[in-house]
Design an enzyme around this catalytic site. Structure first.
Site, short mmCIF file in Angstrom:
data_model
loop_
_atom_site.label_atom_id
_atom_site.label_comp_id
_atom_site.label_asym_id
_atom_site.label_seq_id
_atom_site.Cartn_x
_atom_site.Cartn_y
_atom_site.Cartn_z
N HIS A 279 37.89 31.71 33.72
CA HIS A 279 36.61 32.08 34.33
C HIS A 279 35.97 30.96 35.15
O HIS A 279 35.59 31.18 36.31
CB HIS A 279 35.64 32.58 33.25
CG HIS A 279 35.98 33.92 32.70
ND1 HIS A 279 35.11 35.00 32.76
CD2 HIS A 279 37.09 34.38 32.08
CE1 HIS A 279 35.67 36.05 32.19
NE2 HIS A 279 36.87 35.70 31.77
N ASP B 23 28.63 34.50 35.93
CA ASP B 23 29.73 35.30 35.39
C ASP B 23 29.12 36.56 34.78
O ASP B 23 28.12 36.49 34.05
CB ASP B 23 30.47 34.50 34.33
CG ASP B 23 31.77 35.17 33.89
OD1 ASP B 23 31.70 36.28 33.34
OD2 ASP B 23 32.84 34.57 34.08
N THR C 152 48.53 30.59 30.54
CA THR C 152 48.31 29.42 29.70
C THR C 152 47.98 29.77 28.26
O THR C 152 47.97 28.90 27.40
CB THR C 152 47.15 28.58 30.27
OG1 THR C 152 45.99 29.41 30.41
CG2 THR C 152 47.51 28.02 31.64
N HIS D 283 52.47 38.63 31.86
CA HIS D 283 51.60 39.27 30.87
C HIS D 283 50.64 40.27 31.51
O HIS D 283 49.98 41.04 30.81
CB HIS D 283 50.80 38.21 30.11
CG HIS D 283 49.92 37.36 30.99
ND1 HIS D 283 50.39 36.68 32.08
CD2 HIS D 283 48.60 37.08 30.93
CE1 HIS D 283 49.39 36.02 32.66
NE2 HIS D 283 48.30 36.24 31.98
N ASN E 253 44.68 37.54 37.55
CA ASN E 253 45.03 36.54 38.56
C ASN E 253 46.52 36.62 38.90
O ASN E 253 46.91 36.58 40.07
CB ASN E 253 44.71 35.14 38.06
CG ASN E 253 43.24 34.90 37.91
OD1 ASN E 253 42.43 35.53 38.58
ND2 ASN E 253 42.88 34.00 37.01
N SER E 254 47.35 36.73 37.88
CA SER E 254 48.79 36.80 38.11
C SER E 254 49.17 38.06 38.88
O SER E 254 50.02 38.02 39.77
CB SER E 254 49.54 36.76 36.77
OG SER E 254 49.41 35.49 36.16
N GLY F 236 43.04 42.28 26.02
CA GLY F 236 42.02 42.27 27.06
C GLY F 236 42.30 43.31 28.14
O GLY F 236 42.61 44.47 27.83
#
Length: 461
Positions: free
Chosen positions: A21, A118, A282, A354, A358-359, A377
């Site tokens: 984030h 956020d 990560t 996963h 972002n990926s 999530g």
């Protein structure tokens, strides 16, 4: 740190100091700070996060970092419970951010003109009202997961009694506006499954109720990816702005860590579209038996691979795997890889991931099909979208890696016959749309200009 003579406005930025984030939010702040050099941005996060984000405080320009307390008592050791650190932070966050704003206003000598936060920090909407300034929220994931959070009450109203029912997770619903279908089991935990009263679930639910008050909401996406969801969310939110993919527009891309493990030079010797890039971010690590299944499938199918896997997890790989695949040139296992550069390399034919947002976006922007193994999530609903809605991925059979299932997934995406042709064509089409979105006059380009107007007003010159 008096700045009144040089700066016209003062924007406060509240980060949610967990996972990816803060760096994502900071990447947008840097773009805004560049577009509006006469505006000073106060960036609030925990000391640990700020140390990582601002290693050299002398090069921040019109961005100033401020530390707030993380809620951990001195000497406290986290017991390892899920979200324990998040819960402790949320318990003190509202007062900490208020105190931080007061300190920054005194330090800089200017009142706050906008709150940029956020989206998880829903309570800051009240502070924006108190200060009588715009409240701008950042949703770090996709339109699909934002939509399921926003329609939580609608979903709960229909499916309130299903918890514990056999097979109900496989039910497919068309209840969510703008989303033709979604599998119930792929909706985020805390909406209809899991602990609906947990601090995290409560935070997300309250956020959904407050977001319509935002002056603008921006996300890391491009509106052509989800036109129906974008249309619906634009009807319920003010200034719903897709301003990504960030990896195509962020100036930080060129400042990424050096390729210390020579991943790119290794890829230079591989055929175009032949290599599987494997990385689970990560935080997510498949259990040891799944790591073994991936390794066995790679050797069985003779698939060239680049695998980003932390050192302490490499010990779970089959005996001799690292040595065999290194000697015969089949693969390379590294503790870290420069993901954006890797995905952009022509040798990459599939991304085993996963399914973190972002990926997913980085893969789409690079035109690389995916094999998804979601964990928690928003990852399951992202996996649903890439496989069932956009048709640019395979999802691992049964939800976890087995040797046979992984062999099949690799074959379905990397095969040179007709079975993978449609996936590759759809992936290329989305890549083209992503790149057009960030070009001058593209949708993300225009939306970012709107964001600049909302956040800094007339101080962008």
């Amino acid at each position: 740190m008096e700045m009144t003579g040089e700066h016209k406005k003062h924007v406060a930025v509240f980060a949610f100091p967990f996972a990816s984030h803060p760096p994502l939010l900071l990447s947008v702040v840097r773009r805004l700070a560049s577009a509006a050099p006469t505006v000073v941005f106060s960036f609030f996060s925990t000391h640990r996060t700020n140390q990582t984000l601002f290693p050299d405080t002398s090069c921040c320009g019109n961005i100033v970092s401020y530390d707030i307390h993380d809620g951990l008592p001195e000497g406290y050791l986290l017991p390892g419970k899920l979200h324990e650190d998040v819960n402790l932070f949320l318990a003190v966050a509202e007062e900490e951010f208020k105190r931080g704003v007061e300190a920054a206003e005194k330090d800089i000598g200017m009142k706050i003109s906008c709150l940029m936060v956020d989206a998880f920090l829903w309570f800051s909407a009240d502070l924006a009202d108190e200060l009588n300034v715009p409240w701008v929220a950042f949703w770090t994931a996709g339109a699909c997961s934002l939509s399921t959070h926003f329609y939580t009450d609608l979903i709960r109203q229909k499916y309130a009694q299903i918890k514990g029912s056999t097979g109900v997770e496989d039910e497919v619903t068309n209840l969510i506006p703008g989303l033709l279908t979604v599998r119930l089991g792929d909706i985020q935990s805390g909406i209809i499954f899991g602990d609906l009263k947990s601090p995290f679930a409560t935070m997300a639910h309250k956020m959904a109720g407050v977001l319509p008050r935002a002056t603008a909401i921006f996300i890391n996406s491009f509106q052509e990816l989800d036109p129906d969801l974008t249309k619906n969310l634009s009807s319920v939110f003010n200034n719903f702005l897709s301003i990504g993919p960030f990896n195509l527009v962020s100036k930080q891309k060129s400042q990424s860590k050096a390729d210390e493990f020579s991943c790119i030079s290794w890829l230079e010797n591989k055929k175009p579209g032949s290599v599987a890039y494997i990385s689970f971010g990560t935080v997510c690590i498949p259990p040891p038996h799944e790591l073994v299944a991936i390794a066995e499938a790679l050797e069985e199918t003779k698939t060239s691979f680049l695998w980003s896997l932390k050192k302490d997890s490499q010990k779970h790989l089959p005996s001799g795997f690292l040595e065999r695949t290194a000697i015969n040139g089949l693969g390379k296992v590294v503790p870290w890889a420069p993901q954006v550069q890797v995905l952009e390399h022509c040798a990459i034919g599939v991304f085993v991931t996963h399914g973190g947002w972002n990926s997913v976006l980085e893969s789409i922007a690079s035109g690389v099909p995916m094999i998804c193994r979601p964990f928690y999530g928003d990852q399951p609903i992202n996996a649903w979208m890439v496989e069932r809605v956009w048709g640019i991925a395979a999802r691992v059979e049964g939800g976890s890696f087995t040797k046979l299932g992984t062999c099949r997934a690799l074959d379905s995406v990397l095969s040179i016959d007709g079975s993978s042709k449609g996936v590759k064509e759809r992936t290329k089409a989305l890549k083209d749309l992503a790149h057009k979105a960030v070009e001058p006059n593209g949708s993300s380009y225009r939306n970012f200009k709107t964001l600049v107007d909302v956040v800094v007003g007339g101080a962008s010159s």
